[in-house]
Design an enzyme around this catalytic site. Sequence first.
Site, PDB file in Angstrom:
ATOM      1  N   GLU A  26      38.051 -60.513 -65.569  1.00  0.00           N
ATOM      2  CA  GLU A  26      37.115 -61.404 -65.406  1.00  0.00           C
ATOM      3  C   GLU A  26      37.155 -62.473 -66.443  1.00  0.00           C
ATOM      4  O   GLU A  26      37.610 -62.273 -67.626  1.00  0.00           O
ATOM      5  CB  GLU A  26      35.753 -60.696 -65.487  1.00  0.00           C
ATOM      6  N   ASN A  71      30.304 -60.653 -62.490  1.00  0.00           N
ATOM      7  CA  ASN A  71      28.989 -61.535 -62.630  1.00  0.00           C
ATOM      8  C   ASN A  71      29.576 -63.036 -62.503  1.00  0.00           C
ATOM      9  O   ASN A  71      28.838 -63.804 -62.001  1.00  0.00           O
ATOM     10  CB  ASN A  71      28.228 -61.224 -63.794  1.00  0.00           C
ATOM     11  N   ASN A 171      29.650 -59.695 -55.822  1.00  0.00           N
ATOM     12  CA  ASN A 171      29.327 -58.712 -56.982  1.00  0.00           C
ATOM     13  C   ASN A 171      27.962 -58.286 -57.261  1.00  0.00           C
ATOM     14  O   ASN A 171      27.417 -59.396 -57.334  1.00  0.00           O
ATOM     15  CB  ASN A 171      30.308 -59.461 -58.037  1.00  0.00           C
ATOM     16  N   GLU A 172      27.775 -57.296 -57.257  1.00  0.00           N
ATOM     17  CA  GLU A 172      26.458 -56.595 -57.497  1.00  0.00           C
ATOM     18  C   GLU A 172      25.289 -57.422 -57.012  1.00  0.00           C
ATOM     19  O   GLU A 172      24.491 -57.766 -57.958  1.00  0.00           O
ATOM     20  CB  GLU A 172      26.371 -56.665 -59.095  1.00  0.00           C
ATOM     21  N   TYR A 243      28.750 -47.141 -65.469  1.00  0.00           N
ATOM     22  CA  TYR A 243      29.175 -47.266 -66.848  1.00  0.00           C
ATOM     23  C   TYR A 243      28.655 -46.429 -67.683  1.00  0.00           C
ATOM     24  O   TYR A 243      27.597 -45.967 -67.352  1.00  0.00           O
ATOM     25  CB  TYR A 243      28.836 -48.867 -67.512  1.00  0.00           C
ATOM     26  N   GLU A 291      34.395 -50.924 -60.634  1.00  0.00           N
ATOM     27  CA  GLU A 291      33.944 -50.932 -61.846  1.00  0.00           C
ATOM     28  C   GLU A 291      33.510 -49.648 -62.272  1.00  0.00           C
ATOM     29  O   GLU A 291      32.659 -49.095 -61.852  1.00  0.00           O
ATOM     30  CB  GLU A 291      32.966 -52.198 -62.207  1.00  0.00           C
ATOM     31  N   GLN A 348      37.260 -53.147 -68.445  1.00  0.00           N
ATOM     32  CA  GLN A 348      38.584 -54.092 -67.819  1.00  0.00           C
ATOM     33  C   GLN A 348      39.715 -53.793 -68.363  1.00  0.00           C
ATOM     34  O   GLN A 348      39.870 -52.709 -69.125  1.00  0.00           O
ATOM     35  CB  GLN A 348      37.935 -55.553 -68.013  1.00  0.00           C
TER      36      GLN A 348
END
Length: 498
Positions: A26, A71, A171-172, A243, A291, A348
């Site tokens: 990202e 993001n 995304n999200e 996460y 992710e 990442q």
Amino acid sequence: MKAKISTHKNQTVSKIDPRIYGSFIEHLGRAVYEGIYEPGHPTANEQGFRQDVIDVITELNVPLVRYPGGNFVSGFKWEDSIGPREERPKRLELAWKSIETNEVGLHEFMEWSRESNTEVNMAVNLGTRGIDAARNLLEYCNHPGGTYWSDLRKENGDEAPFNIKTWCLGNEMDGPWQIGAKTADEYGRLAEETAKVMKLVDDSIEVVVCGSSSSKMPTFGEWEYTVLDHSYESVDFLSLHLYWENFENDLPNYLAKSVEMDRFIKDVAAICDSVKAKKGSDKQINLSFDEWNVWYHSKDADAKREPWDIAPPLLEDIYNFEDALLVGCGLITLLNNADRVKIACLAQLVNVIAPIMTVKDGEVWKQPTFYPFMQASNFGRGKVLSAMNEGPTYDSVEFKDVPYLESTVIHNEENNEVVIFAVNRSEDSSLTINTVLEGFENLSIIEATELADYDPKLTTQEKHDAMELKKNDRIEVDGITVSGQLKPLSWNMIRLAY
């Protein structure tokens, strides 16, 4: 302690999609600038990409990289990233409160991906933008020529199409932190129409629709169902994000957190199948765990960072041995769910919550999490076998009946190999394993390795070679039975020929 693994050559969970070993870059922190890209570095190529970083990434054998966010993508204008570098605008990047220079843009990243021998999983902005920008980007990337956008690609230096086959629809989008966050109905309708139009441009692509940002979101479950109710027939994958943290410093509970990942996968697959049943569809929606990683070490430092720097050191978690063990458990969990998880992206790849770190003007070094990912990606190819795991368990603060042994068995028919990945979660006891592999003949050991005998808090930050994979000479084969000892707190790989 003793544990038994038993399986048969014909008991297959699923063929492994290589994209399960994907990663993520990202425009965040030093992932791009000072990470993969550093003009003037002694190893930099003509494009400014660090060859030493490419070499280490190649060791990981990453087949797919999600880009450019995250993001970041929800405020990104992709047209900023094409054309002459000196004419590209600098922008306030609101997601991470940085300055984006657009020095590395679409063409540069595609060149980097070719040199790194990986495909691109491209994300489109469904936060501040929508259908038109998405279809224009796809036309720019994939159409052969003869139109405005495809001819502009040629003018900008790439005659041949990029031929990107995997696309993320935002995304999200459920997250209140997300630029342009939406309700499930708002996003589901937009995703449906965006996917529909993109497949009119190129019907060979596959698209990933956003699931919940985590299983702890208040709308989890309802979000997935509503989004898929709108978009089921137009999309191919549903995303999951997870996460892990260990602020409590509770090692038994921490290493059990892959149980949460397994539960998350099974819950989301059930929701997908519920929508399938409602619609009477023949189509199966598979999962993109695009992710996943450990992320908590850097949060205090990031909270103190002043905004509006170029490539500030954000999310630079320094991983330790216990993090490597949990990442190993995560890899095993993804593999054991390979019937539904076809794409996964370790978030990442470089500097930002990453297995690979760089020093400006200096060296590249490997974090502890590099080693299980490297072995799984290189040797976990073929089919996952359905294996019964019998052995002792424990209860932690959050989880009950957690097996000390976390394992998976892979059958690589192409190489005539069987590969076992295993983690012993016990802090103080070895595990004597007895693995019965029915249907195989003339088994012999190619190699048996372990990541073991390290303090759980050991990092490789100061001494980059402080951790290494070592030979495990305690593994034996007798007919179809593989036996031996797995040390306490260990990641293990056993490769067998037949």
